[in-house]
Design a protein around this motif. Structure first.
Motif, PDB file in Angstrom:
ATOM      1  N   ALA A   1      93.832 -26.899  92.112  1.00  0.00           N
ATOM      2  CA  ALA A   1      92.597 -27.532  91.642  1.00  0.00           C
ATOM      3  C   ALA A   1      91.735 -26.420  91.027  1.00  0.00           C
ATOM      4  N   VAL A   2      90.459 -26.362  91.329  1.00  0.00           N
ATOM      5  CA  VAL A   2      89.574 -25.356  90.718  1.00  0.00           C
ATOM      6  C   VAL A   2      89.788 -24.014  91.413  1.00  0.00           C
ATOM      7  N   VAL A   3      90.186 -23.026  90.644  1.00  0.00           N
ATOM      8  CA  VAL A   3      90.443 -21.672  91.154  1.00  0.00           C
ATOM      9  C   VAL A   3      89.632 -20.686  90.323  1.00  0.00           C
ATOM     10  N   ARG A   4      89.059 -19.694  90.980  1.00  0.00           N
ATOM     11  CA  ARG A   4      88.223 -18.713  90.290  1.00  0.00           C
ATOM     12  C   ARG A   4      89.099 -17.773  89.444  1.00  0.00           C
ATOM     13  N   THR A   5      89.300 -18.111  88.188  1.00  0.00           N
ATOM     14  CA  THR A   5      90.084 -17.286  87.268  1.00  0.00           C
ATOM     15  C   THR A   5      89.361 -17.184  85.927  1.00  0.00           C
ATOM     16  N   PRO A   6      89.785 -16.243  85.070  1.00  0.00           N
ATOM     17  CA  PRO A   6      89.139 -16.078  83.756  1.00  0.00           C
ATOM     18  C   PRO A   6      89.331 -17.247  82.809  1.00  0.00           C
TER      19      PRO A   6
ATOM     20  N   GLY B   1      81.986 -28.376  96.797  1.00  0.00           N
ATOM     21  CA  GLY B   1      81.967 -29.622  97.546  1.00  0.00           C
ATOM     22  C   GLY B   1      82.954 -30.663  97.047  1.00  0.00           C
ATOM     23  N   PHE B   2      83.508 -30.466  95.870  1.00  0.00           N
ATOM     24  CA  PHE B   2      84.518 -31.361  95.304  1.00  0.00           C
ATOM     25  C   PHE B   2      85.798 -31.315  96.137  1.00  0.00           C
ATOM     26  N   HIS B   3      86.029 -30.161  96.790  1.00  0.00           N
ATOM     27  CA  HIS B   3      87.245 -29.945  97.559  1.00  0.00           C
ATOM     28  C   HIS B   3      86.983 -30.251  99.037  1.00  0.00           C
TER      29      HIS B   3
ATOM     30  N   VAL C   1     106.701 -29.975  93.602  1.00  0.00           N
ATOM     31  CA  VAL C   1     105.398 -29.610  93.046  1.00  0.00           C
ATOM     32  C   VAL C   1     104.425 -29.588  94.220  1.00  0.00           C
ATOM     33  N   TRP C   2     104.013 -28.396  94.611  1.00  0.00           N
ATOM     34  CA  TRP C   2     103.157 -28.227  95.798  1.00  0.00           C
ATOM     35  C   TRP C   2     101.687 -28.289  95.400  1.00  0.00           C
ATOM     36  N   ASP C   3     100.944 -29.185  96.041  1.00  0.00           N
ATOM     37  CA  ASP C   3      99.495 -29.261  95.826  1.00  0.00           C
ATOM     38  C   ASP C   3      98.827 -28.104  96.579  1.00  0.00           C
ATOM     39  N   VAL C   4      98.214 -27.209  95.828  1.00  0.00           N
ATOM     40  CA  VAL C   4      97.462 -26.087  96.412  1.00  0.00           C
ATOM     41  C   VAL C   4      96.040 -26.259  95.897  1.00  0.00           C
ATOM     42  N   ASP C   5      95.308 -27.185  96.510  1.00  0.00           N
ATOM     43  CA  ASP C   5      94.118 -27.730  95.859  1.00  0.00           C
ATOM     44  C   ASP C   5      92.935 -27.954  96.780  1.00  0.00           C
ATOM     45  N   GLY C   6      92.929 -27.310  97.962  1.00  0.00           N
ATOM     46  CA  GLY C   6      91.813 -27.502  98.878  1.00  0.00           C
ATOM     47  C   GLY C   6      91.645 -28.920  99.357  1.00  0.00           C
ATOM     48  N   GLY C   7      92.716 -29.722  99.237  1.00  0.00           N
ATOM     49  CA  GLY C   7      92.676 -31.095  99.726  1.00  0.00           C
ATOM     50  C   GLY C   7      92.291 -32.149  98.717  1.00  0.00           C
ATOM     51  N   VAL C   8      92.149 -31.781  97.443  1.00  0.00           N
ATOM     52  CA  VAL C   8      91.640 -32.719  96.437  1.00  0.00           C
ATOM     53  C   VAL C   8      92.554 -33.945  96.290  1.00  0.00           C
TER      54      VAL C   8
END
Length: 245
Positions: A176-181, A201-203, A233-240
């Motif tokens: 999901a949202v990850v802190r990248t450039p 808070g979205f996650h 396909v693994w969801d790595v998304d903070g639970g989204v």
């Protein structure tokens, strides 16, 4: 077996975080990137080998594939990415082509990587997919991006089916949202932190991801502990994907 890892889009973000983990495990790693300065910084920080190429061009794809043919390749991560939300009705042909050209390069570089792994007797591949390929998010209209990433998820399954007999495993992660450039394409640097924080808070887990959150999972999928995992396909998304706040 001699090992070597190759990561496209590996000079920053999730690709670089994965490279750091592989280097720490003693696996020689080469990262592919377009910007010479960013590559130089990555090499200084991690000790990775670097290769400069623009994968949006056929010349860049050919150069990377020629380089792959020289490596004892056992690990490949397809992490090159681009993200710039735009409403469906406003998408131009050029907007669309950016994503599809990136998928084209990912397809043919993955093909070259797999061919080299066949010669090596096997290997593991991880594609960086996206949560956006699973569902639409009103705050980030991303039709062409999501269409492209859904293609990456489908490619993962087809490669896994066809390459399993060659002892090559193929998986993907869907962040999901990850802190990248990648967000610099549309978010100014001076408001980047507060903009990304607005998605905490979205996650359901209460925060956005960091590159290493994804890299830890990619590293697992690349190593022998995951030797009965392929086509996933693994969801790595903070639970989204479980539910959104």
């Amino acid at each position: 077996m001699t090992q070597h890892a190759l990561i496209t889009g590996g000079s920053s973000g999730m690709g670089l975080a994965t490279a750091k983990r592989l280097i720490a495990k003693g696996i020689p790693t080469t990262v592919i990137g377009r910007d010479a300065a960013t590559l130089a910084q990555a090499a200084k920080e991690t000790g990775v080998a670097t290769f400069q190429a623009d994968l949006s061009t056929q010349e860049g794809i050919d150069a990377v594939n020629d380089h792959i043919a020289t490596l004892p390749l056992t690990h490949f991560v397809n992490a090159a990415g681009y993200f710039n939300p735009k409403p469906f009705l406003d998408h131009s042909g050029d907007d669309y082509d950016i994503y599809m050209n990136l998928n084209r390069s990912g397809f043919f570089v993955s093909q070259a990587a797999a061919r080299q792994m066949v010669k090596q007797g096997g290997g593991a591949i991880v594609h960086i997919g996206s949560m956006w390929a699973h569902q639409a998010i009103a705050a980030t209209p991303s039709s062409a991006y999501s269409m492209a990433k859904a293609g990456v998820h489908a490619l993962t399954q087809h490669m896994a089916m066809e390459l399993g007999s060659h002892n090559i495993r193929v998986n993907a992660v869907a962040p999901a949202v990850v802190r990248t450039p990648i967000y610099r394409n549309f978010v100014p640097d001076d408001v980047m932190d507060e903009t990304l924080a607005s998605f905490d808070g979205f996650h359901p887990i209460g925060r956005i991801g960091e590159p290493d959150d994804v890299a830890k999972v990619a590293e697992f999928l690349l190593n022998a502990d995951a030797d009965w995992v392929t086509g996933a396909v693994w969801d790595v998304d903070g639970g989204v994907m479980a539910g959104r706040n």
